[in-house]
Design a protein around this motif. Structure first.
Motif, short mmCIF file in Angstrom:
data_model
loop_
_atom_site.label_atom_id
_atom_site.label_comp_id
_atom_site.label_asym_id
_atom_site.label_seq_id
_atom_site.Cartn_x
_atom_site.Cartn_y
_atom_site.Cartn_z
N THR A 4 0.85 -1.18 0.00
CA THR A 4 0.00 0.00 0.00
C THR A 4 0.89 1.24 0.00
O THR A 4 1.82 1.34 0.80
CB THR A 4 -0.90 0.02 1.24
OG1 THR A 4 -1.67 -1.18 1.26
CG2 THR A 4 -1.82 1.21 1.22
N ILE A 5 0.62 2.15 -0.90
CA ILE A 5 1.37 3.39 -0.96
C ILE A 5 0.60 4.43 -0.16
O ILE A 5 -0.58 4.67 -0.39
CB ILE A 5 1.55 3.87 -2.42
CG1 ILE A 5 2.33 2.82 -3.21
CG2 ILE A 5 2.24 5.22 -2.46
CD1 ILE A 5 2.42 3.12 -4.69
N THR A 6 1.28 5.02 0.82
CA THR A 6 0.63 6.03 1.63
C THR A 6 1.17 7.40 1.25
O THR A 6 2.32 7.56 0.87
CB THR A 6 0.86 5.78 3.14
OG1 THR A 6 2.26 5.75 3.39
CG2 THR A 6 0.23 4.48 3.58
N SER A 7 0.32 8.37 1.38
CA SER A 7 0.68 9.74 1.04
C SER A 7 1.46 10.37 2.19
O SER A 7 1.37 9.92 3.34
CB SER A 7 -0.58 10.56 0.76
OG SER A 7 -1.30 10.76 1.98
N PRO A 8 2.22 11.43 1.91
CA PRO A 8 2.90 12.15 2.98
C PRO A 8 1.92 12.64 4.05
O PRO A 8 2.22 12.62 5.24
CB PRO A 8 3.57 13.32 2.27
CG PRO A 8 3.76 12.85 0.87
CD PRO A 8 2.57 11.95 0.60
N TYR A 9 0.73 13.02 3.61
CA TYR A 9 -0.30 13.48 4.54
C TYR A 9 -0.69 12.35 5.50
O TYR A 9 -0.75 12.55 6.71
CB TYR A 9 -1.52 13.98 3.75
CG TYR A 9 -2.64 14.50 4.60
CD1 TYR A 9 -2.61 15.81 5.07
CD2 TYR A 9 -3.73 13.71 4.92
CE1 TYR A 9 -3.65 16.31 5.84
CE2 TYR A 9 -4.76 14.20 5.69
CZ TYR A 9 -4.72 15.49 6.15
OH TYR A 9 -5.74 15.98 6.93
N GLN A 10 -0.93 11.18 4.95
CA GLN A 10 -1.29 10.03 5.77
C GLN A 10 -0.15 9.66 6.71
O GLN A 10 -0.37 9.36 7.88
CB GLN A 10 -1.68 8.84 4.90
CG GLN A 10 -2.19 7.65 5.70
CD GLN A 10 -3.44 7.95 6.49
OE1 GLN A 10 -4.33 8.65 6.03
NE2 GLN A 10 -3.51 7.45 7.71
N ASN A 11 1.08 9.71 6.20
CA ASN A 11 2.24 9.43 7.05
C ASN A 11 2.32 10.42 8.22
O ASN A 11 2.60 10.02 9.35
CB ASN A 11 3.54 9.50 6.24
CG ASN A 11 3.71 8.32 5.33
OD1 ASN A 11 3.16 7.24 5.56
ND2 ASN A 11 4.46 8.51 4.26
N ALA A 12 2.08 11.68 7.93
CA ALA A 12 2.11 12.70 8.98
C ALA A 12 1.06 12.41 10.05
O ALA A 12 1.34 12.50 11.25
CB ALA A 12 1.91 14.09 8.38
N LEU A 13 -0.14 12.05 9.61
CA LEU A 13 -1.20 11.74 10.57
C LEU A 13 -0.82 10.55 11.45
O LEU A 13 -1.09 10.54 12.65
CB LEU A 13 -2.51 11.46 9.85
CG LEU A 13 -3.19 12.65 9.18
CD1 LEU A 13 -4.45 12.21 8.45
CD2 LEU A 13 -3.52 13.72 10.21
N GLU A 14 -0.19 9.57 10.85
CA GLU A 14 0.23 8.40 11.62
C GLU A 14 1.28 8.77 12.65
O GLU A 14 1.23 8.29 13.80
CB GLU A 14 0.72 7.30 10.69
CG GLU A 14 -0.40 6.67 9.89
CD GLU A 14 0.08 5.67 8.85
OE1 GLU A 14 1.26 5.26 8.89
OE2 GLU A 14 -0.75 5.30 8.00
#
Length: 75
Positions: A4-14
């Protein structure tokens, strides 16, 4: 199964989820103030550009009604 490729935005939220609640609140406050600063700088740039155009005679003046008429194509 593909990765699964996650966006920088999703990474930041995590990453934010890993912070303590106090740190999350401090982060929100910091981001909020940075956004205010960016908006303030944008307003200052727009104001300077407008003043420059006015000084050069490239800006029009008038009333709100004049603007409405111009936008409606009535001028």
């Amino acid at each position: 199964m593909p990765d699964t490729i996650t966006s920088p935005y999703q990474n930041a939220l995590e990453y934010i989820d890993l912070l303590a609640l106090d740190d999350q609140e401090a982060l929100i406050e910091e981001v909020h103030y940075r956004l205010i600063d960016r908006r303030r700088s944008e307003i200052a740039r727009n104001a300077e550009e407008t003043l420059s155009r006015y000084r050069e005679g490239r800006a029009e003046t008038g009333t709100v009604d004049d603007l409405r008429q111009a936008m409606a194509g009535e001028v």
